[in-house]
Design a protein around this motif. Structure first.
Motif, PDB file in Angstrom:
ATOM      1  N   VAL A  20     -22.494   4.585  16.194  1.00  0.00           N
ATOM      2  CA  VAL A  20     -21.298   4.373  15.380  1.00  0.00           C
ATOM      3  C   VAL A  20     -21.551   3.084  14.613  1.00  0.00           C
ATOM      4  N   TYR A  21     -21.416   3.144  13.294  1.00  0.00           N
ATOM      5  CA  TYR A  21     -21.755   2.012  12.441  1.00  0.00           C
ATOM      6  C   TYR A  21     -20.515   1.272  11.943  1.00  0.00           C
ATOM      7  N   ARG A  54     -22.479  13.697  15.852  1.00  0.00           N
ATOM      8  CA  ARG A  54     -22.629  12.953  14.596  1.00  0.00           C
ATOM      9  C   ARG A  54     -21.324  12.951  13.801  1.00  0.00           C
ATOM     10  N   ASN A  55     -20.634  14.058  13.779  1.00  0.00           N
ATOM     11  CA  ASN A  55     -19.347  14.123  13.076  1.00  0.00           C
ATOM     12  C   ASN A  55     -18.329  13.179  13.716  1.00  0.00           C
ATOM     13  N   ALA A  58     -19.228   9.598  12.790  1.00  0.00           N
ATOM     14  CA  ALA A  58     -18.884   9.311  11.387  1.00  0.00           C
ATOM     15  C   ALA A  58     -17.382   9.087  11.247  1.00  0.00           C
ATOM     16  N   GLU A  59     -16.596   9.884  11.942  1.00  0.00           N
ATOM     17  CA  GLU A  59     -15.140   9.733  11.902  1.00  0.00           C
ATOM     18  C   GLU A  59     -14.720   8.376  12.488  1.00  0.00           C
ATOM     19  N   SER A  61     -16.617   5.696  12.603  1.00  0.00           N
ATOM     20  CA  SER A  61     -17.074   4.679  11.657  1.00  0.00           C
ATOM     21  C   SER A  61     -16.094   4.517  10.502  1.00  0.00           C
ATOM     22  N   ALA A  62     -15.506   5.610  10.063  1.00  0.00           N
ATOM     23  CA  ALA A  62     -14.543   5.560   8.948  1.00  0.00           C
ATOM     24  C   ALA A  62     -13.316   4.727   9.331  1.00  0.00           C
TER      25      ALA A  62
END
Length: 65
Positions: A20-21, A54-55, A58-59, A61-62
């Motif tokens: 997670v970024y 991955r989804n 990404a969620e 991270s958003a």
């Protein structure tokens, strides 16, 4: 883009993790899924769970933006 631990920490345990970024691009967390190695071959784990993990990452991270 992901890590797979195949019975390295414990016999019979297989784990799949994705980063997670933060907005800076730094990894601040991971999303991890673990399971029983004899019941879930590596290929099946990657095929069935890598995209959803991955989804989810990404969620998450958003939300950090």
């Amino acid at each position: 883009g992901y890590a797979l631990v195949d019975q390295e920490l414990e016999v019979g345990l297989r784990s799949l993790a994705v980063p997670v970024y933060a907005p800076s691009g730094r990894v601040v967390a991971t999303v991890n899924l673990s399971g029983n190695a004899p019941r879930m071959p590596v290929f099946d784990m990657q095929t069935h769970f890598l995209t959803p993990l991955r989804n989810a990452a990404a969620e998450l991270s958003a939300y950090l933006r």
